[in-house]
Design an enzyme around this catalytic site. Structure first.
Site, short mmCIF file in Angstrom:
data_model
loop_
_atom_site.label_atom_id
_atom_site.label_comp_id
_atom_site.label_asym_id
_atom_site.label_seq_id
_atom_site.Cartn_x
_atom_site.Cartn_y
_atom_site.Cartn_z
N ASN A 32 0.82 -1.21 0.00
CA ASN A 32 0.00 0.00 0.00
C ASN A 32 0.86 1.26 0.00
OD1 ASN A 32 -2.57 -1.18 -0.02
ND2 ASN A 32 -2.58 -1.43 2.20
N LYS A 137 -5.95 4.11 -4.86
CA LYS A 137 -5.97 3.30 -3.63
C LYS A 137 -5.46 4.14 -2.45
CE LYS A 137 -5.98 -0.58 -1.12
NZ LYS A 137 -4.99 -1.66 -1.31
N SER A 206 -6.15 -1.34 8.48
CA SER A 206 -4.93 -2.10 8.79
C SER A 206 -4.06 -1.36 9.81
CB SER A 206 -4.13 -2.36 7.50
OG SER A 206 -3.76 -1.14 6.88
N GLU A 218 2.27 1.99 9.52
CA GLU A 218 2.67 2.25 8.12
C GLU A 218 2.35 3.71 7.78
OE1 GLU A 218 2.34 -0.41 4.05
OE2 GLU A 218 0.63 -0.32 5.40
#
Length: 260
Positions: A32, A137, A206, A218
């Site tokens: 990602n 995304k 996530s 992240e």
């Protein structure tokens, strides 16, 4: 070589991955955020640039050459169980596309990789503009992930609350302007993109899952890199900067607790 690591884990894994990469190896990074190969792929104002947020010393580009990347974007929910296990959630879409920077090996092997994805029973989509799909995304991840980690709220609640919804939309509008400076037309409004997120129902992002498990967050690939790109293309992004500042402090606290 399919790379299915969190973006921040790539730097530590680079030395381990190096022996697996030959001159004809096709790299399929299923990660990602903004990847290390993005500046070479999107060109324009990013041509020849290195993003310090995701590849601070250039190690990734040396070990994993952008010219050998076949771009990959996943649209599927999942969660990590006990070490070595992943629980599959909704969605099974895999988007593959050859970036503009890809060399002959990728061109020769792209169809073979696509067949492997299709034969695995996943939903395959091919695109000539993988840089657009990466940014699309990211458009959802750069808001839902950090806001959910900061608030501990599921994504439906973030969009239902008038104030967190506004923060989401303001950051997305800034990201759309940054994308436009890179030649990317997202083709929809923040409201339309959020409607797609709503279809996933009540779920934890996530980043919220990582926070609850005490894992590294992240942050850089999802928030730091687009903020860095805004500076490179000469755009002010105060909402994005505010969100980045908040979530990187949270990430630092998580890292400090993990070291104790």
């Amino acid at each position: 070589l399919v790379i299915a690591l969190k973006a921040h884990a790539l730097a530590d894994a680079a030395a381990t991955l190096a022996p697996l990469v030959g001159p004809r190896t096709i790299l399929v990074p299923a990660i990602n955020g903004v990847p290390w190969w993005y500046p070479d792929a999107v060109g324009g104002p990013l041509a020849g640039r290195r993003l310090a947020s995701v590849d601070p010393d250039g190690a990734l580009a040396r070990v994993l050459p952008p010219s050998q990347v076949l771009g990959c974007v996943l649209h599927m929910a999942s969660s990590q169980g006990v070490p070595g296990t992943v629980h599959k959630g909704a969605g099974r879409l895999v988007i593959l596309g050859r970036p503009a920077c890809a060399g002959d090996a990728v061109q020769a092997g792209e169809a073979r990789v696509a067949r492997l994805v299709a034969d695995a029973g996943l939903e395959l989509q091919r695109t000539e503009r993988i840089v657009d799909e990466v940014w699309m995304k990211l458009w959802g991840n750069m808001t839902m992930n950090p806001i959910s980690a900061l608030t501990h709220a599921t994504c439906d609640l973030i969009l239902d609350d008038q104030l967190t919804q506004r923060l989401t939309y303001e950051v997305m509008r800034e990201a759309a302007r940054i994308g436009a400076a890179l030649g990317i037309d997202l083709g929809m409004s923040p409201e339309q993109r959020s409607a797609i997120t709503r279809k996933l129902g009540r779920f934890k992002s996530s980043m919220l899952q990582d926070l609850e498990a005490g894992r590294t967050l992240e942050v850089e690939a999802l928030v730091g890199a687009p903020y860095e790109i805004a500076g490179l293309v000469g755009l002010d992004a105060p909402w994005l900067g505010m969100l980045y500042g908040l979530v990187r402090q949270l990430a630092a606290d998580v890292a400090a607790k993990a070291r104790r």
